[in-house]
Write a protein that holds these residues in place. Structure first.
Motif, short mmCIF file in Angstrom:
data_model
loop_
_atom_site.label_atom_id
_atom_site.label_comp_id
_atom_site.label_asym_id
_atom_site.label_seq_id
_atom_site.Cartn_x
_atom_site.Cartn_y
_atom_site.Cartn_z
N VAL A 127 0.86 -1.18 0.00
CA VAL A 127 0.00 0.00 0.00
C VAL A 127 0.89 1.23 0.00
N TYR A 128 0.68 2.10 -0.99
CA TYR A 128 1.46 3.32 -1.11
C TYR A 128 0.55 4.54 -1.00
N GLN A 129 1.07 5.60 -0.40
CA GLN A 129 0.45 6.91 -0.53
C GLN A 129 1.06 7.60 -1.75
N TRP A 130 0.33 8.54 -2.27
CA TRP A 130 0.74 9.18 -3.52
C TRP A 130 1.96 10.08 -3.36
N ASN A 131 2.32 10.40 -2.14
CA ASN A 131 3.43 11.35 -1.95
C ASN A 131 4.73 10.67 -1.55
N SER A 132 4.81 9.32 -1.71
CA SER A 132 6.03 8.64 -1.27
C SER A 132 6.26 7.38 -2.09
N LEU A 133 7.53 7.03 -2.27
CA LEU A 133 7.90 5.79 -2.93
C LEU A 133 8.13 4.66 -1.94
N THR A 134 7.86 4.94 -0.66
CA THR A 134 8.00 3.93 0.38
C THR A 134 6.62 3.45 0.80
N PRO A 135 6.36 2.15 0.74
CA PRO A 135 5.03 1.66 1.12
C PRO A 135 4.75 1.91 2.60
N ILE A 136 3.47 2.18 2.90
CA ILE A 136 3.09 2.38 4.30
C ILE A 136 2.59 1.07 4.92
N HIS A 137 2.38 0.05 4.09
CA HIS A 137 1.86 -1.20 4.61
C HIS A 137 2.10 -2.29 3.57
N SER A 138 2.28 -3.51 4.03
CA SER A 138 2.36 -4.65 3.12
C SER A 138 1.84 -5.88 3.83
N ILE A 139 1.38 -6.84 3.03
CA ILE A 139 0.87 -8.11 3.54
C ILE A 139 1.30 -9.20 2.59
N THR A 140 1.76 -10.32 3.12
CA THR A 140 2.30 -11.41 2.32
C THR A 140 1.61 -12.72 2.67
N SER A 141 1.35 -13.54 1.65
CA SER A 141 0.74 -14.85 1.87
C SER A 141 1.24 -15.81 0.82
N ASN A 142 1.27 -17.10 1.16
CA ASN A 142 1.73 -18.15 0.25
C ASN A 142 0.55 -18.82 -0.44
N HIS A 143 0.75 -19.16 -1.73
CA HIS A 143 -0.33 -19.75 -2.52
C HIS A 143 0.23 -20.72 -3.54
N THR A 144 -0.58 -21.71 -3.90
CA THR A 144 -0.29 -22.55 -5.06
C THR A 144 -0.96 -21.93 -6.27
N VAL A 145 -0.16 -21.65 -7.29
CA VAL A 145 -0.71 -21.18 -8.57
C VAL A 145 -0.98 -22.42 -9.40
N TYR A 146 -2.25 -22.75 -9.57
CA TYR A 146 -2.60 -24.00 -10.23
C TYR A 146 -2.47 -23.87 -11.74
N ASN A 147 -2.04 -24.96 -12.37
CA ASN A 147 -1.77 -24.94 -13.80
C ASN A 147 -3.04 -24.69 -14.60
N ALA A 148 -2.89 -23.91 -15.68
CA ALA A 148 -3.97 -23.64 -16.63
C ALA A 148 -5.26 -23.29 -15.89
N SER A 149 -5.15 -22.35 -14.96
CA SER A 149 -6.30 -22.08 -14.10
C SER A 149 -6.22 -20.67 -13.55
N VAL A 150 -7.29 -20.28 -12.84
CA VAL A 150 -7.36 -18.99 -12.16
C VAL A 150 -7.73 -19.26 -10.70
N THR A 151 -6.94 -18.71 -9.79
CA THR A 151 -7.14 -18.94 -8.36
C THR A 151 -7.37 -17.62 -7.66
N LYS A 152 -8.45 -17.54 -6.87
CA LYS A 152 -8.66 -16.35 -6.04
C LYS A 152 -7.77 -16.47 -4.80
N ALA A 153 -6.82 -15.55 -4.67
CA ALA A 153 -5.82 -15.64 -3.60
C ALA A 153 -6.11 -14.72 -2.43
N PHE A 154 -6.93 -13.69 -2.64
CA PHE A 154 -7.14 -12.71 -1.57
C PHE A 154 -8.43 -11.97 -1.84
N GLN A 155 -9.16 -11.66 -0.76
CA GLN A 155 -10.27 -10.75 -0.86
C GLN A 155 -10.50 -10.06 0.47
#
Length: 841
Positions: free
Chosen positions: A735-763
């Motif tokens: 997450v960035y504010q428009w007045n800075s190149l440094t993010p104010i927040h981040s979130i990380t999660s691990n996922h399997t990207v399934y072959n020939a498919s579409v996976t909903k990873a976050f909502q």
């Protein structure tokens, strides 16, 4: 109910080697061997063959400016209203005169022409897509021969044919929209339909001998074409090689030795047969050889992104009873293709997608128009290589050769084979009704036969389509045909089903054929070839354009099976305009810019689309306004294509309650430009990439992290993969504010990207997410934007980075324009694309 079409092996041809005598009548230097003169003798010039009248007159200095300069599409129109005669003299050796048969072969004449040899009429040409072979044994002579090709003005020829047809009934459209600045009735000529103008191109109704001319001397027959059809068994590829010969029409039999051999990894497989053939029509003979190829020695051909494009050499030889030898060398690619149209779970609707080597392929790419308005310039190797390589680099795997242009050059398809670009091949009929008199249908029949035989060999050719948009035009009454719907429907079926499809399938039963694009595929056929709604998103392919909605909002698009056209206009770069204009032209309100904009209401639509998300700066000079408009139009185009394409890719596995979704194709309109003007292209006429082409490299990537906000305000992040294996990944949201190149927040999660498919990873609810991230409680969507990365577990990127603006950019708050200074930048020594700061700042 699954109906599929299977193709296992396809070939592309290298130049024909005829060991009988062949003499070229081409002249590429323009030194006067060929000359061209108009009917009253006002203009005479040295001519080039292959070539065309606009090129010849430009080289001669009669046309003194670039044909694309300012208003020359109008100023030079007189050229197309003249009748022109191309002529030359030539001598032939005694050895040629001794041959039993001599043909004069024109590989392409544009378009309505009469041919004379030594003042004797030997034949006529009326289709620029047809090869004409005239027997001239009784006309050619020892010593000097004179050849003349008298070509009628295409504008006059089209009008004459329209007038003759109109006595019975009108075949519309009666003309193009005024904004096209074009000419009328091109649908009555078998020539490049766009040469009379289109909404992205100028009218230069061309005239000329645009392909090679040769003399062929032989005693028995000439080997013309080779096509193949192949059946796959458990251990073998069974390759059927069809050989086509041409000779003089009175020849009753042809005898000789026929052989075919293919060079594999560790061996060569051959078959030979001596045979006497009977003609299947006067002057035309064919025979068939079969090769059994062990599958263990074959590496299959794959589209770009799925594997290698392995090609093999195959040689076909015909030796006649006089020991004359004809050889054709081909490149062979082994692959299967299916167009799968089968019922889905909801209702009676059908899928529409391609399988290659039994793997479902999401078709990613664009639409191809001719690379130049002059046919003789359409196959320039450097331009074709650049455009097709640009498509490959942008992760495309399919291009649609649009039906208002040309059947492209052998080089085009050869490069498509090598680069893994599947070709959706339209036949050359677009946005018109067409006549169905006997002469027209016979000409089309010959055209289809010759072009299918020429192109069928290429592994890149994936599908044939009978026309561009003519089913939709007839059903939706584009040209006022509703009062005589049955009449025009019968013409439609006669041309596209009885002639084009029938002739194609007689030669080629292995590739899929659709009668039109867009169409409902099998559903259109079940409706008598004219669907009640050819744009039904639950069948076939669609063309989608909407210029009065916010194309940055993915919730406004409709799910579809396969979108084979979609897009938005932008301006070419200022440097492109600068080449062909003067300073007084640099305003969208100028006469010049109005002449360049052929799409009705085009500028108003671009302005409207820009203003939905961007705010044009105020207090600019007229030139600054012009360059800003160019820049903003390219931003809007790039963001619109990005939004729509990602929407289609996310819909790959989606099936809605009303049967929409399962999208398996996104081919945006259009790849290339034909001149310097507003258009939908992603590559300018100069070859320069527009902003959208850089975006395309990312949104067509094999693996993509794709965020969007639902209509309910929910942030969703989907992981899209075309890969054939699962990938373990790490998704990071910054997450960035428009007045800075440094993010104010981040979130990380691990996922399997399934072959020939579409996976909903976050909502997550977007407002809550941004508030939690520190964007404030009041209007956080205006204060922050999101940035997304997808990496492997070791931290290396497996997807392009992506971003999401949660609010229209023009509505941002707390946004201060940056202060930017540009240092001197120069090309690093010894590099083509590495730049360095030369000031040390």
């Amino acid at each position: 109910m699954e109906r599929v079409t299977l193709l296992i092996i396809v070939l592309y041809s290298l130049p024909l080697q005829i060991h009988t005598e062949q003499i070229s009548l081409d002249e590429t230097t323009g030194d006067g061997t060929w000359t061209v003169v108009n009917e009253n003798g006002t203009y005479t010039a040295a001519a080039t063959v292959p070539g065309g009248i606009y090129t010849d007159l430009s080289v001669a200095g009669i046309l003194t400016q670039d044909i694309y300069y300012r208003f020359n599409d109008i100023e030079y129109r007189w050229v197309s209203k003249e009748n022109w005669t191309y002529s030359r003299t030539f001598e032939v050796p005694e050895s040629l005169l001794k041959k039993q048969q001599i043909f004069l072969v024109f590989y392409g004449v544009d378009t309505i022409a009469s041919v004379y040899l030594n003042d004797q009429h030997i034949g006529d040409c009326e289709n620029m897509f047809v090869r004409y072979a005239f027997p001239i044994k009784s006309f050619i002579q020892a010593g000097t021969n004179e050849l003349q090709v008298k070509i009628q003005s295409p504008i006059t020829a089209a009008q004459e044919r329209f007038d003759k047809q109109a006595v019975e009934y009108i075949v519309p459209p009666t003309c193009l929209p005024d904004e096209y600045h074009g000419e009328c009735h091109v649908n009555f000529l078998r020539k490049m339909q766009a040469s009379f103008a289109w909404d992205w191109g100028p009218a230069f109704p061309s005239v000329g001998i645009w392909k090679s001319v040769v003399l062929e001397g032989f005693d028995t027959a000439v080997l013309r074409e080779v096509i193949t059809q192949t059946v796959e068994s458990e251990y073998l590829w069974l390759v059927t090689v069809n050989i086509f010969l041409e000779t003089e029409s009175q020849m009753l039999t042809v005898s000789g030795n026929f052989s075919a051999s293919i060079i594999l990894q560790t061996s060569q497989i051959s078959v030979t047969r001596n045979e006497t053939l009977m003609p299947h029509s006067p002057g035309f003979f064919n025979t068939t050889l079969v090769l059994n190829i062990p599958k263990s020695q074959i590496q299959v051909w794959w589209p770009n992104g799925y594997g290698d494009q392995k090609l093999y050499s195959l040689e076909v030889v015909f030796s006649d009873e006089h020991n004359s030898k004809n050889t054709k060398t081909l490149k062979v690619g082994f692959r299967s293709i299916q167009l799968v149209q089968e019922p889905v779970e909801v209702g009676t609707v059908l899928t529409f997608y391609f399988k290659v080597n039994n793997v479902p392929i999401f078709a990613k790419g664009s639409n191809w128009i001719p690379s130049h308005v002059l046919p003789e310039k359409s196959a320039e190797p450097k331009r074709i290589e650049h455009l097709l390589e640009s498509a490959r680099i942008a992760n495309m795997n399919m291009l649609r050769v649009w039906g208002g242009g040309l059947y492209e050059s052998d080089l085009f398809y050869q490069l498509a084979d090598e680069k893994g670009l599947l070709i959706w091949q339209d036949f050359m009929f677009a946005c018109s009704m067409y006549p169905t008199d006997d002469n027209f249908l016979q000409s089309v029949s010959t055209e289809v036969t010759q072009q299918v035989r020429r192109l069928q060999h290429h592994p890149s050719i994936a599908i044939w389509a009978g026309n561009n948009e003519n089913e939709a035009a007839l059903r939706d009454n584009w040209y006022g045909t509703s009062n005589e719907f049955d009449l025009y429907k019968q013409d439609y079926v006669t041309l596209y089903v009885d002639i084009i499809r029938r002739n194609t399938m007689l030669l080629e039963t292995v590739r899929p054929f659709v009668v039109s694009s867009p169409s409902n595929g099998l559903q259109s056929e079940d409706n008598g070839y004219i669907a009640k709604n050819p744009y039904d998103t639950r069948y076939g392919d669609v063309h989608y354009y909407m210029y009065i909605m916010n194309a940055w909002n993915p919730n406004l698009f409709s799910n579809t099976r396969f979108c084979s056209e979609y897009g938005y206009q932008s301006m070419p770069s200022f440097s492109s305009f600068e080449e062909i204009s003067i300073p007084s032209d640099w305003s969208i309100n100028s006469d010049f810019c109005n002449n360049r904009q052929h799409h009705p209401s085009g500028y108003n639509e671009i302005k409207y689309e820009i203003n939905l998300n961007l705010e044009m700066p105020n207090n600019l000079t007229e030139r600054q306004q012009f360059t800003a408009f160019i820049y903003f139009s390219q931003i809007n185009q790039a963001m619109s294509y990005k939004t729509e394409t990602e929407f289609y890719r996310r819909s790959r596995n989606l099936l809605t309650s009303d049967g929409e979704g399962l999208t398996m194709g996104a081919l945006y309109w259009q790849l290339n430009d034909i001149w310097q003007a507003p258009s939908w292209a992603s590559i300018e006429y100069s070859g320069k990439w527009k902003m959208i082409h850089y975006f395309a490299k990312d949104f067509f990537a094999p693996v993509l992290v794709s965020p969007f906000v639902t209509s309910d305000g929910v942030l969703e992040v989907h992981l899209i993969s075309d890969k054939l294996e699962d990938l373990e990944s790490q998704l990071t949201i910054f997450v960035y504010q428009w007045n800075s190149l440094t993010p104010i927040h981040s979130i990380t999660s691990n996922h399997t990207v399934y072959n020939a498919s579409v996976t909903k990873a976050f909502q997550s609810d977007l407002l809550e997410f941004l508030q939690t991230a520190g964007c404030g409680d009041a209007e956080p969507i205006k204060k922050c934007f999101l940035y997304f990365t997808l990496t492997s577990l070791d931290g290396s990127d497996i997807s392009p980075h992506n971003f999401l603006f949660s609010q229209s950019l023009k509505d941002l708050t707390d946004f201060t324009a940056p202060t930017i200074s540009v240092a001197d930048i120069s090309l690093a020594s010894g590099t083509e694309n590495v730049f360095q700061n030369t000031t040390g700042d």
